[in-house]
Design an enzyme around this catalytic site. Structure first.
Site, mmCIF file in Angstrom:
data_model
loop_
_atom_site.group_PDB
_atom_site.id
_atom_site.type_symbol
_atom_site.label_atom_id
_atom_site.label_comp_id
_atom_site.label_asym_id
_atom_site.label_seq_id
_atom_site.Cartn_x
_atom_site.Cartn_y
_atom_site.Cartn_z
ATOM 1 N N ARG A 23 -4.687 -1.317 6.303
ATOM 2 C CA ARG A 23 -5.296 0.005 6.491
ATOM 3 C C ARG A 23 -4.617 0.953 5.520
ATOM 4 O O ARG A 23 -3.445 1.309 5.679
ATOM 5 C CB ARG A 23 -5.072 0.472 7.929
ATOM 6 N N GLY A 24 -5.338 1.345 4.463
ATOM 7 C CA GLY A 24 -4.721 2.072 3.360
ATOM 8 C C GLY A 24 -4.000 3.331 3.762
ATOM 9 O O GLY A 24 -2.893 3.612 3.294
ATOM 10 N N GLU A 25 -4.579 4.109 4.637
ATOM 11 C CA GLU A 25 -3.965 5.379 5.006
ATOM 12 C C GLU A 25 -2.629 5.163 5.717
ATOM 13 O O GLU A 25 -1.755 6.030 5.674
ATOM 14 C CB GLU A 25 -4.924 6.181 5.903
ATOM 15 N N ASP A 26 -2.462 4.020 6.396
ATOM 16 C CA ASP A 26 -1.222 3.769 7.148
ATOM 17 C C ASP A 26 -0.086 3.260 6.264
ATOM 18 O O ASP A 26 1.058 3.709 6.380
ATOM 19 C CB ASP A 26 -1.472 2.716 8.243
ATOM 20 N N THR A 27 -0.383 2.301 5.378
ATOM 21 C CA THR A 27 0.723 1.565 4.737
ATOM 22 C C THR A 27 0.618 1.440 3.237
ATOM 23 O O THR A 27 1.500 0.844 2.617
ATOM 24 C CB THR A 27 0.791 0.146 5.338
ATOM 25 N N ARG A 28 -0.465 1.935 2.604
ATOM 26 C CA ARG A 28 -0.637 1.686 1.170
ATOM 27 C C ARG A 28 0.562 2.148 0.361
ATOM 28 O O ARG A 28 1.049 1.433 -0.519
ATOM 29 C CB ARG A 28 -1.905 2.369 0.652
ATOM 30 N N GLY A 56 -21.341 -1.016 -1.845
ATOM 31 C CA GLY A 56 -21.877 -2.355 -1.623
ATOM 32 C C GLY A 56 -21.363 -3.334 -2.623
ATOM 33 O O GLY A 56 -21.016 -4.467 -2.300
ATOM 34 N N GLU A 89 -13.265 -7.231 7.554
ATOM 35 C CA GLU A 89 -12.402 -8.107 6.768
ATOM 36 C C GLU A 89 -11.776 -9.182 7.653
ATOM 37 O O GLU A 89 -11.668 -10.359 7.273
ATOM 38 C CB GLU A 89 -11.295 -7.299 6.076
#
Length: 1521
Positions: A23-28, A56, A89
């Site tokens: 989850r990009g906002e959490d751990t990127r 897409g 995913e």
């Protein structure tokens, strides 16, 4: 096959090593970026989605990336579930997991249970999704639950964060290293590489921290570089720096060592500014860096030493791989050597096809040609590749032409590579040895034989040294002292000889029949010729040899003209005995000039000339250097050798089948002659007088010298093997008894021999008197104490055997077949006889007794045999595991009574069949299989399962009651047939159905066969005992699969093509159940009585039962199960005599636990009722435990005496009218017993569940009540030491994990002490494991997993999942005999966390080893003087009191000398047991002759004093620490 193709397709699309889902906002910008960077540093190709747009096109790309990745990592964080993108995913990742991808969940800042149950923030996220994407919610929920159940990583368990990331990367590397599939290798044409890769991986020990150098060696083109590169590509990511240095030999020759050094340093550090190996800075960097280096194709130790100077060290865990053709280059520096061997035939054909056709299959019409081409390469990958590529897309005609050409003109590309090793031989003499072996010695040949012929200087053993060099350089192969050469190298050697000169007569070696014929017919041979080899069967025309054909061959060393097919295939023997015709005219022949040959060479060492056509030997021949002379089937009349000619180098002479030979030359000068073969020399009438001076002669073969009858007095005294088969000898003279060196005498077929057998020499080991005229074997045969093999086959006049023959302690083989006048075999008391053949003894009527040591008995066609009085006679001790039925373990046993149709029913059932039962059930661990056939039509009643014909037997649900993968069973079958004589196969099969999904294999089966041949139409019974390794049936996870078996069946059937003539009438099955075993048996510690008790028990359990009801179906399986661990006693009631009753009553008193098995007819036997009363008396007097078992009967029937018990008591009341109080005591006893706690069979699924429960409870009672008298076991002084160790281990109930170390010198008792503690405490732990001899074990982790889980370890087992199982389990582990903490302990246990309360015990001779790995250390001290003397007494006298005064004084001195070392005391005491005072004094003098008290010296002297059997004690596990 479906799964294989699926794997293939999956493998072909793998583009990434790792897919990273997060989850990009959490751990990127934090954890995920750090993890990605760490993976990238290890060269792990990782896909990470850095885009924010979820277009897409982007979705399609990412979904494809998931599919193309080997491992998918999912980083779960607090807001992960809020993204439907992330949830999609996860679903896609799980779909790929089912196609082979690995999934690794990481829980970062969140509990796995929150993800699994969708709680907290996940619950809120799913509440929103229910409104927007309801159709997907359930699929997402299921996916999260499934992933959360997979073994992964929780961030709260490992801190700080960088350690957490290191751990993840380390495990990902481990997964990737095992991910290289067979398909990857197949696509790259790396055929057959998996096995050597795995073996080299074991040598590398990637996890250990020491620096290791591994050497790969082998012939040119064998695949060393390919293998090294595959290893490099698999493991390079485990290292900080790596370098693969190609073609070191060539680069060294072109550019020198400095160029190579600079290249190595640049590859390692990517820095051009400092490439000086001598600089301190570079050396410091090397010392700090964990590197993987491959140095490819070295040919000199100088190259290795200058590239990697001994002072240059690399970081911990570094690995260096060196490839070379010369093993000598590696021996001084490498830690391990690995020989790269040729491909097997199947892999070779596959590799050739891939290069020749681009696929693993032949084009139509090319099948035979492909195989011929692959055979030519002889498993050499380079040759296979070159040949395959050269023939690619060529026509069949071109293939045929090319393969024909290869036979005489080898491929130059291949030869160029192979010749590098030959050119590297800087000694022409060694090159010559190579060429000799290539041209003259085909196949496998004995090394000593080759050396003796090729030596040019005996004093310096030049051939020995030269052959060693050739072996090191991989130009020849040595295996078990046999030499061989790769076919391509052999062809190369021959090509080298041919290339030197096109004229055959000027070549150094000749082997081609056409070339040899040309040279001999035209006398073109020159001084260049050193050796000639001619296979006479290859001649295509007659050869007329010129008189001067050899006149210029001054340096001829080797001349061999042979016709081996005539001799090796037995053709000549069949011709001579009239069994087959032989037409000499069919063969092309060599014709020699009548006047003879000029033979000037005095260098000849080997001369063989089969079918030599002249009566006289070679003229002017000098045997000065001759080592071997072979002239088989020659026309020689005599050898005209000058007596003064030097023949001292001659070792072997073979003149066999020279029928006209009448005289042997005087061989007195042949002082080194070892073997003479004169077989079939029918003109010889006596043994030459010169033979008695041949002191080194070991073998003399005079077989088939049919006119030979005299000259036995001329035999040399040291002869070891003498063959006189089918000679005219009538009597053995008295001189034979002085042949004290004679070990093997063969007089088979001497049909006139009838006297003189009493003159046999005393050291004889093998004696064959088949077909002789002897009537009686003299009693003096008993003096041949070393005789192990006696063959009296076909002695038609033999009437009896002396009693002394059965007292021969070494006799193992006795063949009495076809002795029709032998009427009876006396009571055989031999304890060593293993093979007895009496087939065809048609007059034999009875056998008094057969010994229990037999493993093979052939009594086929003993048509008059009526009775065998005893065999394996039953005793009370049959169930005592301490009674040994034989000294040696048997591979398999066969007992054949076919066609013994007069054998009585009682003998067949009660002696033969019951003997098989006792043998199987009492010694099942000593035999791998047993097969017995005897006449009859009834399956013995001890088989629990039965079926008619070929119908199936259904096994119970609990068919497996053991944690041992060896499944043991015995089946019986009655078979009959209509036509006599045909051989047939009786097959048997187990079928297992499981609850597993059929797509992964829901059913399993095992099938085997018995081959039989019976020559009449009577019914016979087959009994077969066998063991199945369940790992071969169910795979490595056999234990788990077995637990899923829902249906198990067994049946016996005939082969389809035989069913018209043969028939299975009925069959039975008995499964042999064994309770779970520790591998260390309870009886080892339960053998001594309780020291706290007032009475000394002899038995642990006494069993009272009514045998007629339950003997075979329940009592015997119970006895076998209990007998594995403790001492039991059981009496049968057939018959019970009055004088035996007091003895049996005493036995009850001597037993700690009494079991009473009540069955339907128990009360009908008054003896058993008396037994119950006696048992209850012992319970009251001695506090014995009484256990009632109600088998097939309700306890209330016994308590109230109703039903059959009422009927039985009615009879007893009539019979005992005058003593009714006796009957009342029986009634009261039964009522009292039924009120005790016991077992009711109806409460259990089957008898095996019942037996398993009884065994477990009884063992617990025996063990927990046991106060072991260790001194009775020879474990003197151990109790106080156990107590101290228990103190260090702490309260077993405490929750902390402790590791305790035991250290001390060799033999001090560390292992014994650890074993005693283990056996005392193991019941308190969920899992337990005792790993012996850790220092010698290479696969510790695998063995630990196997021992703890009872599963066979395999590389596919995920270590994280194993860790997870261990983390929640309380274990007891003993690691015995560590000597390197870093490589053995750390790598084994450092990655393991054990459950609360676990205990680990480690033993070592090195205290420093233990200090680094244990919480506390205990030194195992020597025994004090009193303990030492007691232990010595127990082994020297079997007691610690009543020692004679003379011995007592010596005992003290002996005990003092050992300095309290238990091993020395045991070995020394045992060696002196039963010895005289003089022996003791002699041993003490030897000990005192050296002042130091060296334990090795004590053991050596003790071992010297032992006999052969006693020496086995030295290796007893209890004596070694």
């Amino acid at each position: 096959m479906a799964s294989a193709s699926s794997s293939s397709s999956s493998s072909s699309r793998e583009k990434y090593d790792v897919f990273l889902s997060f989850r990009g906002e959490d751990t990127r910008d934090g954890f995920t970026d750090y993890l990605y960077h760490a993976l990238d540093l290890k060269h792990i190709v990782t896909f990470k989605d850095d885009e924010n747009l979820e277009s897409g096109h982007r979705i399609s790309e990412i979904m494809e990336a998931i599919k193309e990745s080997k491992i998918c990592i999912i980083v779960f964080s607090k807001d992960f579930a809020s993204s439907t993108w992330c949830l999609d995913e996860v679903v896609r990742i799980l779909e790929c997991k089912r196609n082979g991808s690995a999934v690794v969940p990481i829980f970062y800042g969140i509990e796995p249970s929150v993800v699994r149950k969708q709680q907290e923030g996940y619950a809120e996220a799913f509440a929103k999704h229910e409104q927007d994407r309801r159709e997907m919610v359930q699929q997402w929920r299921d996916a999260l639950k499934e992933v959360a159940d997979i073994s992964g990583y929780d961030s709260k368990n490992i801190r700080p964060e960088y350690r957490f990331i290191e751990k993840i990367v380390e495990d990902i590397l481990l997964k990737l290293s095992k991910y290289v599939s067979a398909n990857d290798h197949f696509k790259r044409h790396l055929i057959g590489i998996e096995k050597p890769t795995k073996e080299i991986e074991g040598l590398l020990c990637i996890g250990s921290m020491n620096v290791r150098i591994i050497g790969l060696y082998g012939m040119g083109g064998i695949g060393k570089t390919t293998l090294a590169r595959a290893i490099f590509q698999t493991f390079y990511c485990h290292f900080e720096s790596c370098c693969f240095l190609n073609d070191v030999r060539e680069e060294f020759e072109r550019h020198g060592i400095n160029h190579l050094r600079e290249k190595l340093l640049f590859e390692l550090f990517k820095d051009k500014t400092s490439l000086n190996m001598e600089s301190t800075a570079i050396q410091d960097r090397c010392r700090r860096t964990k590197v993987l280096i491959v140095l490819d194709d070295l040919n000199a130790i100088l190259q290795l030493n200058r590239l990697l100077p001994k002072g240059c060290t690399f970081g911990d865990g570094s690995r260096i791989i060196v490839t070379t053709r010369d093993a000598q280059v590696l021996k001084l520096r490498a830690d391990e050597l690995y020989e790269v061997k040729r491909l097997n035939d199947s892999d070779a054909l596959t590799l050739f096809r891939l290069h020749a056709f681009g696929q693993n299959s032949d084009l139509p019409g090319y099948e035979a040609l492909s195989k011929s081409a692959a055979d030519y390469a002889h498993g050499n990958p380079l040759a296979l590749e070159v040949l395959g590529c050269s023939l690619y897309s060529k026509s069949i005609k071109v293939w045929e032409s090319a393969l024909d050409k290869l036979k005489t003109d080898p491929d130059r590309t291949i030869q160029k590579v192979l010749k590098i090793s030959y050119d590297g031989l800087d000694d022409e003499a060694i090159q010559g040895i190579f060429l000799d072996i290539a041209c003259f010695f085909d196949g496998e040949v004995d090394r000593e034989y080759v050396e003796s012929i090729l030596h040019r200087n005996e004093q310096h053993s030049d051939a020995t040294a030269g052959i060693s060099v050739l072996i090191d350089k991989s130009l020849i192969i040595e295996c078990q002292n046999k030499l061989s050469m790769h076919a391509l190298l052999r062809q190369m050697g021959k090509a080298i000889v041919c290339d030197k000169n096109k004229e055959p007569g000027k070549r150094s070696r000749l082997w081609n029949a056409k070339d040899v014929s040309y040279v001999l017919e035209r006398s073109t041979g020159t001084f260049e010729v050193e050796g000639i080899l001619l296979n006479l069967s290859e001649l295509r025309k007659d050869v007329k040899v010129e008189p001067k054909a050899f006149s210029k061959m001054y340096h001829l060393r080797f001349l061999r003209m042979h016709c081996d097919d005539r001799f090796c295939n037995g053709e000549i023997f069949y011709e001579k005995v009239g069994w087959g015709p032989y037409n000499r005219e069919v063969r092309q022949q060599i014709y020699l000039p009548y006047e003879g040959l000029e033979f000037p060479s005095d260098e000849l060492r080997y001369l063989q000339w089969d079918l030599y056509p002249l009566k006289d030997f070679l003229s002017n021949f000098s045997p000065e250097n001759l080592v071997e002379l072979v002239m088989r089937d020659s026309q020689l009349v005599e050898l005209h050798w000058d007596e003064n000619q030097p023949v001292e180098k001659l070792k072997k002479m073979d003149l066999s089948y020279s029928e006209h030979l009448i005289q042997i030359p005087n061989l007195c000068g042949a002082i080194n002659l070892e073997s003479i073969n004169l077989q079939g020399c029918i003109s010889l009438v006596q043994i030459p007088s010169c033979f008695k001076n041949l002191d080194k002669l070991e073998l003399l073969d005079l077989s088939d010298c049919e006119n030979l009858k005299d000259g036995m007095e001329n035999l040399p005294l040291n002869i070891r093997k003498l063959k006189l088969c089918r000679t005219a000898i009538e009597v053995l003279p008295s001189s034979v008894r002085f042949l004290l060196g004679l070990l093997d005498l063969d007089m088979s077929g001497c049909n006139k021999l009838k006297d003189g057998i009493e003159n046999l020499p005393s050291n004889l080991k093998e004696l064959r008197l088949c077909g002789t005229a002897i009537q009686v074997v003299p009693s003096t045969i008993g003096c041949l104490m070393g005789l192990s093999h006696l063959d009296l086959y076909n002695c038609e006049r033999l009437e009896s055997l002396p009693e002394s023959i059965w007292k021969l302690e070494s006799l193992e083989w006795l063949d009495l077949s076809n002795c029709p006048n032998l009427i009876e075999l006396e009571d055989c008391t031999s304890s060593s006889l293993r093979y007895l053949k009496i087939s065809g003894c048609t007059g034999l009527r009875s056998i008094i007794a057969l010994p229990p040591s037999l493993t093979c008995l052939d009594a086929n066609n003993c048509t008059s045999l009526e009775e065998i009085s005893s065999w394996w006679t039953p005793t009370v001790q049959d169930y005592d595991p301490q009674v040994q039925h034989r000294n040696n373990k048997s591979e398999g046993e066969i007992y054949n009574f076919q066609q013994c149709l007069k054998l009585g029913h009682d003998t067949c059932i009660n002696v033969i069949a019951d003997g098989a039962r006792r043998r199987i059930f009492s010694a099942q661990d000593d035999i791998s299989y047993l097969e017995m056939v005897y006449p009859g039509n009834v399956i013995p009643q001890w088989f629990s399962h039965r079926a008619r014909g070929e119908s199936f037997i259904q096994l119970s649900r609990n068919w497996l009651n053991t944690d041992d993968s060896r499944f043991k069973f015995v089946f019986g079958a009655v078979f009959a047939f209509k036509i006599s004589g045909p051989e047939t196969k009786i097959r048997f099969r187990f079928n297992f159905k499981t609850s597993m999904d059929s797509s992964v294999g829901g059913s399993f089966n095992y099938e085997d066969v018995c081959t039989l041949q019976v020559n009449n139409s009577s019914d016979h019974v087959l009994i077969r005992y066998a063991t199945i390794d369940l790992r071969h049936v169910f795979g490595v996870n056999w234990f788990s699969v077995c637990r899923m078996v829902t249906e198990a069946s067994f049946h016996v059937f005939m082969e389809v093509e035989k069913k018209g003539n043969w028939k299975i009438k009925n069959h039975g099955l008995e499964v042999i159940h064994c309770p779970a075993s520790l591998g260390l048996r309870f009886r080892d510690l339960a053998a001594s009585p309780s020291s706290a008790s007032t009475y000394q028990y002899k038995y642990d359990v006494y069993i009272s039962s009514r045998s007629v009801d339950s003997r075979y179906c329940f009592i015997e399986p119970l006895c076998r199960a209990l007998g594995e661990h403790i001492r039991i006693c059981k009496h049968d009631e057939n018959p019970i005599s009055v004088h035996k009753i007091p003895k049996i009553m005493d036995t009850i008193k001597e037993s700690k636990i009494c079991m009473i098995v009540f069955s339907n007819n128990f009360a009908s036997l008054t003896w058993r009722l008396d037994e119950v009363v006696r048992i209850l008396d012992c319970k009251r007097d001695w506090k014995d435990t009484v256990i009632p078992i109600f088998y097939g009967i309700d306890p209330s029937i016994v308590r109230k005496q109703v039903g059959r018990y009422a009927q039985a008591f009615n009879k007893h009341e009539q019979h005992f009218k005058d003593t009714m109080d006796k009957v009342q005591r029986w009634r009261d006893a039964l009522k009292e017993v039924t009120n005790l706690s016991g077992y009711d069979s109806k409460d259990f699924g089957d008898k095996y569940q019942l037996i398993g429960r009884i065994v477990g409870d009884v063992l617990a009672k025996v063990f927990t009540s046991l106060s072991i008298n260790y001194s009775k076991l020879g474990l003197v002084g151990i109790q106080i030491r156990i107590t101290k160790i228990e103190g260090l281990l702490g309260n077993i109930g405490s929750m902390d994990v402790r590791t305790i170390g035991l250290y001390g010198i060799r033999g001090i008792g560390k292992t014994t002490l650890a074993m005693a503690v283990f056996l005392k405490l193991y019941r308190h732990f969920s899992w337990h494991c005792f790993l012996c001899n850790v220092r010698e074990e290479f696969h510790l982790r695998e063995k630990l997993v196997s021992e703890l889980f009872k599963e066979t370890y395999n590389p596919s087992m995920q270590w994280p999942s194993i860790q997870d199982r261990l983390r929640h389990t309380k274990v007891l582990i003993v690691l015995d005999d560590l000597d390197d903490a870093t490589s053995q302990f750390d790598n084994l246990l450092s990655m393991c966390e054990f459950g609360n309360g676990s205990r680990i015990i480690v033993t070592s001779r090195d205290m420093q080893v233990l200090k680094t790995v244990t919480d506390q250390v205990y030194e195992v001290e020597r025994l004090n003087d009193f303990e030492a003397l007691e232990l010595f007494h127990l082994h020297a006298f079997k007691q610690n009191s009543g020692i004679a005064r003379d011995y007592a004084t010596l005992s003290e001195k002996m005990a003092n000398y050992t300095d309290g070392n238990p091993l020395a005391l045991k070995v020394l005491g045992s060696s002196l047991s039963s010895k005289t005072i003089r022996d003791w004094e002699s041993a003490l003098e030897e000990l005192q002759s050296e002042p130091n008290k060296d334990i090795e010296k004590v053991l050596r002297i003790s071992l010297t004093n032992r006999g052969k059997r006693q020496k086995r004690l030295h290796s007893h596990p209890g004596c070694i620490s």
